[in-house]
Design an enzyme around this catalytic site. Structure first.
Site, PDB file in Angstrom:
ATOM      1  N   LYS A  42      44.921  38.736   0.556  1.00 38.14           N
ATOM      2  CA  LYS A  42      44.024  38.256   1.700  1.00 38.14           C
ATOM      3  C   LYS A  42      44.742  37.078   2.382  1.00 38.14           C
ATOM      4  O   LYS A  42      44.476  36.695   3.251  1.00 38.14           O
ATOM      5  CB  LYS A  42      42.615  37.832   1.186  1.00 38.14           C
ATOM      6  N   GLY A  43      45.651  36.732   1.407  1.00 33.78           N
ATOM      7  CA  GLY A  43      46.237  35.458   1.932  1.00 33.78           C
ATOM      8  C   GLY A  43      46.969  35.088   3.164  1.00 33.78           C
ATOM      9  O   GLY A  43      47.149  34.192   3.770  1.00 33.78           O
ATOM     10  N   ASP A  98      51.818  34.923   2.724  1.00 30.66           N
ATOM     11  CA  ASP A  98      51.427  33.494   2.790  1.00 30.66           C
ATOM     12  C   ASP A  98      52.631  32.618   2.013  1.00 30.66           C
ATOM     13  O   ASP A  98      52.989  31.568   2.541  1.00 30.66           O
ATOM     14  CB  ASP A  98      50.112  33.266   2.402  1.00 30.66           C
ATOM     15  N   ASP A 101      56.238  33.103  -4.657  1.00 28.59           N
ATOM     16  CA  ASP A 101      56.565  32.267  -5.566  1.00 28.59           C
ATOM     17  C   ASP A 101      57.634  32.861  -6.640  1.00 28.59           C
ATOM     18  O   ASP A 101      58.910  32.646  -6.361  1.00 28.59           O
ATOM     19  CB  ASP A 101      55.245  32.107  -6.322  1.00 28.59           C
ATOM     20  N   PHE A 151      51.164  23.612  -6.807  1.00 30.77           N
ATOM     21  CA  PHE A 151      50.109  24.688  -6.227  1.00 30.77           C
ATOM     22  C   PHE A 151      49.297  24.233  -5.204  1.00 30.77           C
ATOM     23  O   PHE A 151      48.663  23.178  -4.803  1.00 30.77           O
ATOM     24  CB  PHE A 151      49.089  24.889  -7.516  1.00 30.77           C
ATOM     25  N   VAL A 152      49.492  25.090  -4.189  1.00 32.03           N
ATOM     26  CA  VAL A 152      48.877  24.608  -2.750  1.00 32.03           C
ATOM     27  C   VAL A 152      47.728  25.731  -2.242  1.00 32.03           C
ATOM     28  O   VAL A 152      47.562  26.735  -2.714  1.00 32.03           O
ATOM     29  CB  VAL A 152      50.023  24.561  -1.733  1.00 32.03           C
ATOM     30  N   ASP A 158      44.910  30.553  -1.732  1.00 29.80           N
ATOM     31  CA  ASP A 158      43.293  30.179  -2.387  1.00 29.80           C
ATOM     32  C   ASP A 158      43.773  29.595  -3.667  1.00 29.80           C
ATOM     33  O   ASP A 158      44.650  29.782  -4.255  1.00 29.80           O
ATOM     34  CB  ASP A 158      42.447  31.350  -2.526  1.00 29.80           C
ATOM     35  N   ARG A 164      40.595  29.089   1.375  1.00 25.61           N
ATOM     36  CA  ARG A 164      41.300  29.855   2.431  1.00 25.61           C
ATOM     37  C   ARG A 164      40.937  29.480   3.661  1.00 25.61           C
ATOM     38  O   ARG A 164      41.749  29.669   4.640  1.00 25.61           O
ATOM     39  CB  ARG A 164      41.049  31.330   2.135  1.00 25.61           C
TER      40      ARG A 164
HETATM   41  P1  IMP Z   1      54.533  35.784  -6.574  1.00 22.62           P
HETATM   42  O1  IMP Z   1      54.246  37.353  -6.946  1.00 22.62           O
HETATM   43  O2  IMP Z   1      54.720  35.135  -7.717  1.00 22.62           O
HETATM   44  O3  IMP Z   1      55.721  35.893  -5.500  1.00 22.62           O
HETATM   45  O4  IMP Z   1      53.226  35.377  -5.982  1.00 22.62           O
HETATM   46  C1  IMP Z   1      52.918  35.574  -4.538  1.00 22.62           C
HETATM   47  C2  IMP Z   1      51.466  35.135  -4.400  1.00 22.62           C
HETATM   48  O5  IMP Z   1      50.957  34.544  -5.341  1.00 22.62           O
HETATM   49  C3  IMP Z   1      51.025  34.891  -3.089  1.00 22.62           C
HETATM   50  O6  IMP Z   1      50.785  35.849  -2.189  1.00 22.62           O
HETATM   51  C4  IMP Z   1      49.723  34.137  -3.521  1.00 22.62           C
HETATM   52  O7  IMP Z   1      48.730  34.999  -3.374  1.00 22.62           O
HETATM   53  C5  IMP Z   1      49.810  33.597  -4.811  1.00 22.62           C
HETATM   54  N1  IMP Z   1      50.690  32.267  -4.844  1.00 22.62           N
HETATM   55  C6  IMP Z   1      51.859  31.730  -5.202  1.00 22.62           C
HETATM   56  N2  IMP Z   1      51.556  30.523  -5.360  1.00 22.62           N
HETATM   57  C7  IMP Z   1      50.325  29.961  -4.837  1.00 22.62           C
HETATM   58  C8  IMP Z   1      49.977  28.574  -4.470  1.00 22.62           C
HETATM   59  O8  IMP Z   1      50.697  27.518  -4.712  1.00 22.62           O
HETATM   60  N3  IMP Z   1      48.835  28.575  -4.193  1.00 22.62           N
HETATM   61  C9  IMP Z   1      47.745  29.936  -3.870  1.00 22.62           C
HETATM   62  N4  IMP Z   1      48.609  31.082  -4.054  1.00 22.62           N
HETATM   63  C10 IMP Z   1      49.675  31.246  -4.692  1.00 22.62           C
HETATM   64 MG    MG Z   2      46.231  34.485  -4.029  1.00 27.17          MG
END
Ligand code: IMP
Ligand code: MG
Length: 179
Positions: A42-43, A98, A101, A151-152, A158, A164
């Site tokens: 949803k981000g 959004d 990571d 962590f943001v 969220d 959000r």
């Molecule tokens: P990845 O698969 O590790 O790249 O994660 C991506 C997803 O993790 C994003 O779409 C977010 O929903 C969540 N995410 C990663 N870092 C943060 C953060 O700092 N705050 C909130 N959600 C995060």
């Molecule tokens: Mg998330």
């Protein structure tokens, strides 16, 4: 500043300026290509909504919902919870995220869309935590801002589904998720 926020990373004005810049680049790169903006739920919702206002060429939107996070750490396994409404075969896809990571979510989604014969797949992300990347398969073409591995929350991002609705992005105070 809200009491649960340690530091503001992007103000609302910063975010709008970023969307204007990215929207202009996408407008330039996708003239006549009728791309589909695929928001990852949803981000990406607030970001997609702001970004599309600054894209001045024909385009459509669609959504996909995947999940990988439990709390503040990535689990590395990605599930498709809700799929696209329309086929992306032969379409120019722009994945709207959004934040990136580890990159696991997007590498999985990229694989899926390529298997479905999309003409092209590119990524636009509002935030990029470059140092946290654990896969080399994900190279976003359009990046709003690179941020440190903190962590943001806010503007779609969220912590356990909350925050959000903030119109800015800030670092969540660790005591909120340590308790
Ligand atoms: P990845 O698969 O590790 O790249 O994660 C991506 C997803 O993790 C994003 O779409 C977010 O929903 C969540 N995410 C990663 N870092 C943060 C953060 O700092 N705050 C909130 N959600 C995060
Ligand atoms: Mg998330």
């Amino acid at each position: 500043m809200d009491s649960f926020i340690e530091e503001v990373i992007l103000s609302h004005d910063d975010i709008v300026a970023i969307c204007e810049r990215l929207g202009a680049q996408i407008t330039h790169d996708y003239q006549g290509k009728d791309p589909v903006l695929v928001g990852l739920l949803k981000g990406s919702v607030p970001f997609l909504a702001e970004l599309m206002k600054h894209i001045h060429t024909e385009c459509t939107i669609d959504f996909m919902h995947t999940s990988s996070y439990a709390g503040v750490t990535s689990t590395g396994s990605v599930k498709v919870l809700h799929d696209l409404q329309h086929s992306c075969a032969g379409k120019h896809v722009i994945l709207v995220e959004d934040i990136i990571d580890t990159g696991y979510t997007l590498s999985k989604v990229m694989e899926l869309l390529k298997d479905r014969a999309a003409s092209s797949v590119e990524i636009v992300t509002l935030l990029d935590k470059k140092e946290a990347r654990k896969t080399t398969h994900v190279t976003p073409k359009y990046i709003g801002a690179a941020i440190p591995s903190k962590f943001v929350v806010g503007f779609g991002l969220d912590y356990e589904e909350h925050y959000r609705n903030l119109d800015y992005i800030g670092v969540l105070k660790p005591e909120i998720y340590m308790k």
